[in-house]
Design an enzyme around this catalytic site. Structure first.
Site, PDB file in Angstrom:
ATOM      1  NE  ARG A  31     -16.633  73.397  44.969  1.00 21.41           N
ATOM      2  CZ  ARG A  31     -17.777  72.804  45.237  1.00 21.41           C
ATOM      3  NH1 ARG A  31     -18.458  72.213  44.268  1.00 21.41           N
ATOM      4  NH2 ARG A  31     -18.257  72.794  46.471  1.00 21.41           N
TER       5      ARG A  31
ATOM      6  CD  GLU B 183     -19.872  77.573  39.753  1.00 18.63           C
ATOM      7  OE1 GLU B 183     -20.544  77.776  40.782  1.00 18.63           O
ATOM      8  OE2 GLU B 183     -19.583  76.445  39.345  1.00 18.63           O
TER       9      GLU B 183
ATOM     10  CG  HIS C 296     -22.663  74.457  41.014  1.00 17.65           C
ATOM     11  ND1 HIS C 296     -21.487  75.065  41.376  1.00 17.65           N
ATOM     12  CD2 HIS C 296     -22.677  73.282  41.708  1.00 17.65           C
ATOM     13  CE1 HIS C 296     -20.825  74.322  42.245  1.00 17.65           C
ATOM     14  NE2 HIS C 296     -21.539  73.228  42.467  1.00 17.65           N
TER      15      HIS C 296
END
Length: 326
Positions: free
Chosen positions: A236, A265, A283
């Site tokens: 993450r 993000e 991602h």
């Protein structure tokens, strides 16, 4: 008989929803997601939700409360779902830890090799027809036989470690406690966080985002790492302090980074975007057809169980509802 209604918060691979569509009426949000106000209206009346990375706000949760039985996270992460709030509202929350392991581990290894061998620059050299090809350009770091430090010892960490065995790497790992099963499967040595960072040529992160792991890697940690070390993050984004990473890269405290996730993000730190010793992917850890079908089918089966009153697999809050209550 009217089919139950399931809402998917953002568009996914169509094949991933075939099983869900066999028993539910499925509505799907746009690829970029909806605003909070629009999402509130979109989920109203849904019996189930498949949640991608779009955050489920309090207003969205309240809109779901009267009808929703289950929120199934499409992937392994669930920090975008307020589990405690779901429990209060009587909604089960599940995730798919098994569906993402293989492809995320593969991508972690792609980043390890890509950064170590400077594949971004190599590719540009050929695309831009830069000649002659000097013997000493794009000198990288050998991977085979080097020291890989793994943060975490879960499914993806194990898959990464097993791949490292094929490269004859020296393996170490760290976490809140020793994992003897992980050690038996990989031969990895348990170390403290500080020992691992100081002794590894590559550091790969495989831990969830919690208050304890936010900025798990920051200024103090970069100071411990070897100047030739490479950091890989497919976990993450906020696990790494991006400001500190930028400084560490600029000052040569570490040699490079491979990142599939970012602190804010969908945007990476502007400085990272201009660094040729950073390899970035948007991602894409589970961006394979196989993985998406697996995740979609896994979510569908959990939803079917919940709609029939059975406790679904990988439920994060089984106390939210009693089995048999529909």
């Amino acid at each position: 008989m009217t089919k139950p209604r399931a809402y998917v918060t953002r568009s996914v691979l169509p094949e991933a929803l075939n099983l869900l569509r066999s028993r539910c009426h499925v509505d799907v949000g746009p690829s970029e997601g909806l605003s909070e106000a629009d999402l509130v209206e979109a989920v109203r009346g849904a019996d189930a939700v498949v949640a991608t990375l779009l955050h489920m706000t309090p207003a969205v949760m309240e809109a779901l409360a009267p009808t929703c039985k289950i929120i199934s996270s499409y992937g392994v992460g669930y920090d975008h779902i307020p589990v405690d709030e779901a429990t209060r509202l009587g909604i089960w929350v599940t995730h798919n830890p098994d569906a993402v392991t293989t492809d995320t581990a593969d991508l972690a290894w792609a980043l390890i090799l890509g950064v170590a061998r400077k594949l971004h620059d190599c590719d540009l050299t050929v695309r831009n027809d830069e000649t002659p090809w000097g013997v000493t350009i794009h000198m990288g770091l050998r991977v085979s036989g080097k020291a890989l430090g793994i943060v975490g010892s879960g499914r993806i960490a194990l898959a990464v470690a097993r791949r490292a065995q094929g490269f004859g790497m020296r393996l170490s790992y760290t976490g809140r406690r020793r994992n003897e099963a992980f050690e038996a499967a990989t031969g990895a040595q348990y170390m403290s966080k500080e020992e691992l960072l100081a002794s590894s040529d590559f550091v790969s992160l495989h831990i969830p985002l919690t208050e304890d792991t936010r900025h798990y890697i920051s200024t103090a940690e970069f100071a411990l790492m070897r100047p030739h070390a490479i950091l890989i993050n497919t976990a993450r984004g906020p696990v790494v302090d991006e400001e500190a990473l930028v400084v560490a890269l600029k000052e040569g405290r570490i040699a490079g980074a491979g990142l599939d996730v970012f602190e804010h993000e969908p945007h990476a730190h502007p400085a990272l975007r201009s660094m040729n010793n950073v390899l970035m992917t948007p991602h894409r850890g589970v961006a394979t057809i196989d993985s998406h079908v697996d995740m979609g089918e896994s979510s569908a089966q959990k939803i079917f169980d919940a709609l029939e009153g059975r406790l679904p697999q990988n439920c994060l809050n089984p106390q939210a509802r009693k089995p048999g209550a529909v």
